[in-house]
Design an enzyme around this catalytic site. Structure first.
Site, mmCIF file in Angstrom:
data_model
loop_
_atom_site.group_PDB
_atom_site.id
_atom_site.type_symbol
_atom_site.label_atom_id
_atom_site.label_comp_id
_atom_site.label_asym_id
_atom_site.label_seq_id
_atom_site.Cartn_x
_atom_site.Cartn_y
_atom_site.Cartn_z
ATOM 1 N N VAL A 129 0.812 -1.226 0.000
ATOM 2 C CA VAL A 129 0.000 0.000 0.000
ATOM 3 C C VAL A 129 0.840 1.269 0.000
ATOM 4 C CG1 VAL A 129 -2.008 -1.051 1.091
ATOM 5 C CG2 VAL A 129 -0.199 -0.090 2.521
ATOM 6 N N GLY A 135 12.213 1.664 0.933
ATOM 7 C CA GLY A 135 11.363 0.698 1.566
ATOM 8 C C GLY A 135 9.944 0.802 1.063
ATOM 9 N N ASP A 251 10.773 16.156 9.777
ATOM 10 C CA ASP A 251 10.043 16.074 8.504
ATOM 11 C C ASP A 251 8.537 16.186 8.747
ATOM 12 O OD1 ASP A 251 9.857 15.928 5.752
ATOM 13 O OD2 ASP A 251 9.830 13.737 5.700
ATOM 14 N N ASN A 521 18.865 49.404 39.845
ATOM 15 C CA ASN A 521 19.916 50.225 39.241
ATOM 16 C C ASN A 521 20.671 51.000 40.313
ATOM 17 O OD1 ASN A 521 21.434 51.092 37.139
ATOM 18 N ND2 ASN A 521 19.803 52.220 36.094
#
Length: 576
Positions: A129, A135, A251, A521
């Protein structure tokens, strides 16, 4: 290297204008094709329909053209990418340029994976299929065991295709990752792996609902915002799980998400971990893999991590919401240039009619600076998705990286980050509250760095061990016995770069500086500042640091404050 379910496609000899880049296509097949393609990357498949009950021209093999606005002929592969993958899988031709990937020996390769040799006795193979370049996938039925009688998908990888050490390692890693990650509801389940002298067999669940791509087509090219949210929550959930385990997919695209069944409310499953790899929070990968439309800018620069997956998700979200690609060109080289240089359009329909939250969500994923991009856990906490049902926010591994940097910072930078944390919005605070709760604070609302180790242990899989994420967190936990309440945790876990990606960043910065002026500061000498920053005495300090300090009162200037927030070092000071 896809899996589970093949799909019919058109023959580009007669429909070339509808062919697009499929990446490593394993979904469209015909085993009788006489000229298989050489490369697995960015090539439209010419293979014909294999479904007996499907019309021959019912679909295409990749992100389709038919609902896009511009004509798109099939591009030819970019030479450097093509050569890299040819090298990776051992198909380099004489005189073909390559990118060095190491000196793999093609003689005497060990193709024994140590898997069970009893595949034939346990499974009966059915029809093919799906076919890729290294592969193919078949339906199978279990003859015996716990799965007896069940229909399954079996991915078959011929050993003769494994002609380099890298190709063998890719297969070994894919199986290892699938085995380790199996269990998440939005990830295709891997049951077992087998081998014989000819093939490797990966046995997985069979997904019969088709690709996300087909659902997009069936809706005329785009989703409503509510339906897009459902898809995004499922994608982000599985990707957040992978990233926590130290796995980057590399991917992600609509073709690599399948529905379990054909039901409208079917679960979505991530597939195809053939290009996946392990990565730690402080590590960068450098091999160029993926599919052209979805590849992140930093991948093309060969220095990337899990943020590359988030870019791909941004592309998917863009397509879901408007039905067209954010980056387009007639060739792959052109696509890459577009990814690197162009900005997506949000002016054409339907963007003006979409919610501001949806647009902000996509924009914060498609930021070309990976440091400003949302993580998967943050994306699930984004206002666009925050009210969607069944949203479960997982632990975000990036928190460890930010807390490590905070703990190792100077007292002055810690004060600056604490001032910035006071400007956080409600949505930011909600995300941090989720993360803080996941770390398990004590009854006094305090955590230590050991809490990170404990939180990770609750979510640990074999993949987390293989990716060495556990080692990274152990290192963070051993830095010092630092205690953090929620307020300081917000300062430690904040990412200045991500906040710079906000449209309201300038307001945050000015408000933070005002907070710093009130609370942190003070007059400071250049020599003291140099010590705070860890600068070498050999550096011309007055020339480098003169605009960091106000001449009027000797306090840190706004310029100095901003540079301090970003964590300026001696190296960054010398950059142009």
């Amino acid at each position: 290297m896809g899996l589970c379910h093949g799909k019919p496609i058109e023959n580009p000899s007669s429909h070339a204008e509808n062919s697009v880049i499929p990446g490593d296509v394993e979904h469209a097949v015909n085993s009788n094709v006489s000229k298989p393609l050489t490369h697995s990357f960015y090539s439209p498949s010419p293979l014909l329909n294999v479904f007996k009950n499907s019309p021959a021209n019912s679909s295409v093999s990749s992100t389709p053209l038919r609902f896009f606005k511009r004509p798109f002929p099939p591009p030819s592969p970019a030479k450097h990418i093509k050569a890299l993958l040819a090298r990776r899988h051992g198909s380099v031709k004489p005189n073909e340029a390559t990118i060095p990937e190491g000196s793999e020996c093609e003689v005497g390769l060990d193709k024994n994976f140590g898997f069970s040799k009893h595949f034939v006795s346990k499974f009966e193979l059915g029809e093919e299929v799906g076919r890729g370049h290294f592969g193919y996938t078949c339906i199978a039925k279990a003859r015996k065991g716990e799965l007896k009688g069940q229909e399954l998908a079996v991915k078959i990888i011929p050993k003769e295709k494994m002609t380099t050490a890298i190709a063998i390692e890719d297969v070994r890693r894919e199986v290892k990752i699938l085995r380790a990650l199996t269990g998440h509801k939005n990830l295709v389940q891997c049951y077992d792996s087998y081998e014989d002298d000819e093939n490797v067999y990966i046995v997985m669940e069979l997904c019969k609902g088709g690709e996300l791509l087909d659902r997009i087509l069936s809706r005329g090219g785009k989703y409503s915002e509510e339906d897009a949210k459902s898809v995004m929550v499922q994608i982000l959930s599985v990707v957040a799980f992978c990233h926590l385990q130290g796995v980057v997919h590399r991917d992600l695209k609509p073709e690599n998400f399948l529905f379990s069944t054909k039901e409208e409310e079917s679960q979505l499953k991530a597939i195809d971990f053939g290009l996946s790899d392990y990565v730690k929070p402080d590590e960068r990968l450098n091999d160029i893999v993926g599919s052209a439309y979805y590849v992140a800018p930093e991948v093309l620069h060969r220095a990337y991590g899990t943020e590359a997956d988030m870019w791909s998700i941004g592309v998917i979200a863009y397509i879901l919401l408007c039905g067209s690609r954010p980056f387009w060109a007639r060739t792959e080289s052109g696509i890459f240039r577009s990814v690197l240089k162009a900005e997506p359009s949000y002016e054409e329909a339907p963007w003006p009619s979409l919610s501001s939250e949806a647009k902000d969500f996509v924009k914060r994923l498609l930021n070309k600076d990976y440091r400003k991009r949302l993580t998967a856990a943050q994306a699930l906490s984004h206002p666009w998705l925050s009210n969607y049902h069944d949203v479960k926010i997982p632990f975000d591994i990036s928190i460890c990286k930010h807390v490590k940097a905070y703990v190792c910072s100077s007292t002055l930078r810690k004060a600056a980050l604490q001032a910035l944390a006071k400007t956080l919005t409600v949505s930011h605070l909600a995300y941090f509250q989720e993360q803080f709760t996941l770390l398990g604070p004590n009854k006094n609302g305090i955590i230590t760095l050991q809490n990170f180790k404990m939180a990770l242990t609750k979510n640990s899989t074999d993949a987390m061990k293989d990716s060495r994420v556990v080692d990274y967190v152990n290192m963070v936990s051993s830095l010092q016995n630092r205690k953090l309440d929620f307020e300081e945790f917000c300062a430690a876990a904040s990412s200045v770069y991500q906040m710079e990606g906000l449209d309201s960043w300038e307001q945050h910065a000015r408000s933070a500086y005002e907070n710093f002026e009130k609370d942190g500061n003070r007059p400071i000498l250049i020599e003291e500042l140099a010590t705070e920053l860890g600068l070498s005495p050999s550096i011309p300090l007055h020339a480098v640091l003169q605009d960091w300090i106000r001449h009027a009162d000797g306090k840190l200037s706004f310029t100095g404050f901003m540079r301090l927030l970003r964590g300026m070092s001696s190296r960054s000071l010398h950059k142009p």
